[in-house]
Design an enzyme around this catalytic site. Structure first.
Site, PDB file in Angstrom:
ATOM      1  CD  GLN A   1      -6.324  -3.426   2.452  1.00  0.00           C
ATOM      2  OE1 GLN A   1      -5.973  -4.019   1.499  1.00  0.00           O
ATOM      3  NE2 GLN A   1      -5.333  -3.571   3.740  1.00  0.00           N
TER       4      GLN A   1
ATOM      5  CG  HIS B   1       7.124  -1.698   2.220  1.00  0.00           C
ATOM      6  ND1 HIS B   1       7.004  -0.867   2.566  1.00  0.00           N
ATOM      7  CD2 HIS B   1       6.185  -2.514   2.025  1.00  0.00           C
ATOM      8  CE1 HIS B   1       5.606  -0.654   3.525  1.00  0.00           C
ATOM      9  NE2 HIS B   1       4.971  -2.009   2.942  1.00  0.00           N
TER      10      HIS B   1
ATOM     11  CD  GLN C   1      -1.631  -9.069   4.922  1.00  0.00           C
ATOM     12  OE1 GLN C   1      -2.659  -8.025   4.736  1.00  0.00           O
ATOM     13  NE2 GLN C   1       0.201  -8.399   3.989  1.00  0.00           N
TER      14      GLN C   1
ATOM     15  CB  SER D   1       4.581  -0.447  11.240  1.00  0.00           C
ATOM     16  OG  SER D   1       3.291   0.022  10.389  1.00  0.00           O
ATOM     17  CB  SER D   2       2.906   1.994   6.375  1.00  0.00           C
ATOM     18  OG  SER D   2       4.011   2.000   5.352  1.00  0.00           O
TER      19      SER D   2
ATOM     20  CG  HIS E   1       8.527   0.477   6.234  1.00  0.00           C
ATOM     21  ND1 HIS E   1       8.815  -0.977   5.968  1.00  0.00           N
ATOM     22  CD2 HIS E   1       7.600   0.902   6.272  1.00  0.00           C
ATOM     23  CE1 HIS E   1       7.422  -1.516   6.415  1.00  0.00           C
ATOM     24  NE2 HIS E   1       6.695  -0.855   6.490  1.00  0.00           N
TER      25      HIS E   1
ATOM     26  CG  MET F   1      -1.281  -1.164   0.932  1.00  0.00           C
ATOM     27  SD  MET F   1      -3.568  -0.962   1.899  1.00  0.00           S
ATOM     28  CE  MET F   1      -3.072  -0.483   3.653  1.00  0.00           C
TER      29      MET F   1
END
Ligand code: PAF
Length: 279
Positions: free
Chosen positions: A59, A35, A156, A188-189, A32, A28
């Site tokens: 989501q 990813h 997930q 985490s974003s 960072h 999404m």
């Protein structure tokens, strides 16, 4: 790198992909180091790498951070370019969704515990978009398709594995280790929402998991005892849940080495963070 903004273009540009192995990294955005580790692995293991950036509205639940979810297209494009991505797919919402959509439901048990309880409906949206993206990347039947997901979103990952199995999709799911900052905070974003003080408080989350892993190393396998100790480390945070499950996401009374995930979800200020360790 080719940036692709339409589905037709994606189908066209992947026309000769039946000759190649393809690594796919759905994201999404707000990329960072976490990813990047997925993209690097995909680059190492495949002839072609496709990354998607799509902030998927289905989501996010009402009142969640869809509108303020970090968007950094320009920086993300640079990162993908420098990481050797072949195709960066950035579709719009209209392209991905009809007004009256068919939906996918997460499984009744595994999909509706832990994150599924706190964020009811979240996994339906995740599975729906991941299924769509998988089908697009599979469209020209690559010789081999591998899709890369982080273990940080453990539930997930397990549900996507199940979807691939239940829908007989020809895809190998590659789980990737959690990447942490040097102080232990899982990347985490959403970490960008934390103030300096909150960030420092948030470190209790990874500390609680370290405590759990130390207890296991000392042969304390009783889930209830481990969870008690973790709560002590997390005393300053508003913990949503601590859970000890096996790889099937069934709660277990005792840690089983090689088949256990210990998970935490907690609010830090108004930011909700999740983390886990696989034992
Ligand atoms: O993990 C994420 O970033 C998202 O849930 C995913 C898999 C890209 C689906 O929107």
């Amino acid at each position: 790198m080719t940036i692709v903004n339409s589905i037709e273009e994606l189908k066209e540009i992947t026309q000769d992909f039946s000759r190649y192995s393809v690594g796919f990294v759905p994201t999404m955005g707000a990329l960072h180091e976490g990813h990047l580790s997925l993209i690097r692995k995909a680059r190492e293991e495949n002839d072609k790498v496709i990354v998607s950036i799509f902030v998927n509205p289905t989501q996010f639940l009402e009142g969640e951070d869809l509108d303020k979810y970090p968007r950094r297209d320009e920086a993300d494009i640079k990162i993908c370019e420098l990481s050797g991505v072949d195709i960066l797919f950035m579709p719009s919402i209209d392209m991905m969704y009809d007004r009256d959509e068919l939906s996918i439901s997460a499984p009744a048990i595994r999909g509706f515990i832990l994150e599924g309880t706190k964020r009811a409906g979240h996994f339906n949206g995740v599975l729906q978009i991941v299924m769509k993206l998988f089908n697009l990347v599979l469209y020209n039947r690559p010789a081999k398709l591998r899709a890369y997901f982080g273990k940080k979103d453990a539930q997930q990952l397990v549900l996507i594995w199940q979807m691939v199995k239940n829908y007989f999709l020809n895809i190998e799911i590659v789980p990737c280790d959690i990447i942490r900052d040097s102080d232990g905070l899982a990347l985490s974003s959403r970490n960008v929402y934390l103030s300096k003080e909150e960030r420092s408080k948030a470190l209790a989350i990874s500390r609680s998991l370290k405590r759990a892993s130390k207890l296991v190393m000392q042969n304390e396998l009783n889930s209830a005892k481990i969870i008690d100790e973790m709560y002590k480390v997390l005393s300053e945070l508003e913990v949503e849940y601590i859970a000890i499950v096996n790889r099937e996401f069934k709660q277990i009374d005792n840690v089983e080495i090689g088949d256990t995930i210990i998970l935490v979800a907690s609010l830090v200020g108004t930011t909700r963070l999740i983390d886990n360790i696989w034992i």
